[in-house]
Design an enzyme around this catalytic site. Sequence first.
Site, PDB file in Angstrom:
ATOM      1  N   HIS A  57      -4.858 -62.848  54.817  1.00 39.63           N
ATOM      2  CA  HIS A  57      -5.594 -64.089  54.576  1.00 39.63           C
ATOM      3  C   HIS A  57      -5.404 -64.477  53.108  1.00 39.63           C
ATOM      4  CE1 HIS A  57      -7.273 -63.483  58.465  1.00 39.63           C
ATOM      5  NE2 HIS A  57      -8.037 -62.473  58.109  1.00 39.63           N
ATOM      6  N   GLU A  74     -13.209 -60.953  53.472  1.00 40.97           N
ATOM      7  CA  GLU A  74     -14.021 -60.567  54.617  1.00 40.97           C
ATOM      8  C   GLU A  74     -14.386 -59.089  54.553  1.00 40.97           C
ATOM      9  OE1 GLU A  74     -11.412 -61.662  57.808  1.00 40.97           O
ATOM     10  OE2 GLU A  74     -10.288 -59.791  57.733  1.00 40.97           O
ATOM     11  N   HIS A 132      -3.662 -56.296  56.713  1.00 36.61           N
ATOM     12  CA  HIS A 132      -4.594 -55.591  57.594  1.00 36.61           C
ATOM     13  C   HIS A 132      -4.298 -55.894  59.059  1.00 36.61           C
ATOM     14  CE1 HIS A 132      -6.444 -59.602  57.088  1.00 36.61           C
ATOM     15  NE2 HIS A 132      -6.938 -59.418  58.304  1.00 36.61           N
ATOM     16  N   ARG A 152       0.345 -64.444  59.867  1.00 39.90           N
ATOM     17  CA  ARG A 152       0.859 -63.244  60.531  1.00 39.90           C
ATOM     18  C   ARG A 152       2.127 -62.762  59.835  1.00 39.90           C
ATOM     19  NH1 ARG A 152       0.464 -66.474  65.446  1.00 39.90           N
ATOM     20  NH2 ARG A 152      -1.625 -66.246  66.315  1.00 39.90           N
TER      21      ARG A 152
END
Length: 269
Positions: A57, A74, A132, A152
């Site tokens: 991200h 996050e 991740h 991605r």
Amino acid sequence: MLRLKSVRSEKVWGYEDWIASTHPHGLQTEFQNFVGGDYPLLVKIIQADDWLSVQVHPYDEVAQLYESGRGKAECWYVLSAKPNAQLVYGLNGIYTASELRAAIKSNSVQDCLRYVSVEPGDFVYLPAGTVHAIGGGVRLLEVQQSSDITYRLYDWGRDRECHVEKALSSIKTGGVRNVVKFPGAFSCPFFTLEEITVEKNYSTTIDKAKGKAIPGDCNLFFVIDGTGTINGETAQPEDLFAFAPGETMEATGTLCLIKIIPAEPRHRP
């Protein structure tokens, strides 16, 4: 006080329940009306039956450059995990963009990833820019900036679009920590989580004396374990309702086991 109704998004690897969202991709109109606008956080339940893509991200500057949106820091609180369940949390070494690009092309990027085993109660913080992925057999609570930008890097051979160049430009190698049991409280520049153990009752209030609260003044409460009854300070008997694990409440004066608080406005990008 508002009892939230989740918005489900089916995925090839499982599903997401968006349980607190004013983001247009999973808008809870009642929640948006309750908070009075754009809530700075997005809270999800992620049920992974198979590996999610290996992804990144972007941080705020890259998100603004490519998408004119927020970045996406996050954290994960593991709710359940099958034996030997794993996550990808960062890289296992220092790699240049050229080395990662070549590994992706040769289908060997899996060898560059840092795999960690997880159990229920484990906690992971993922600053924006962290490579991740969530492995199959993991169910977790995710608290993040209100953003739906995902690049991605690799998708385990599935025929979905990857965003290699944007992902490579988003990677930051710092900030990866050890996976630990949730320590009871956690803060970052975007949100604070606090675990509350309630024996009989618990109450909290938000001062609205200065007028209508801004969206960030509303706190979220997520039930990890146990059952009980929740109500507002001035609630009538008919306003009382029961709660159970997995439910989330937006409240101005009540309880739950994980309390989620947005950062102060001056700390938000």
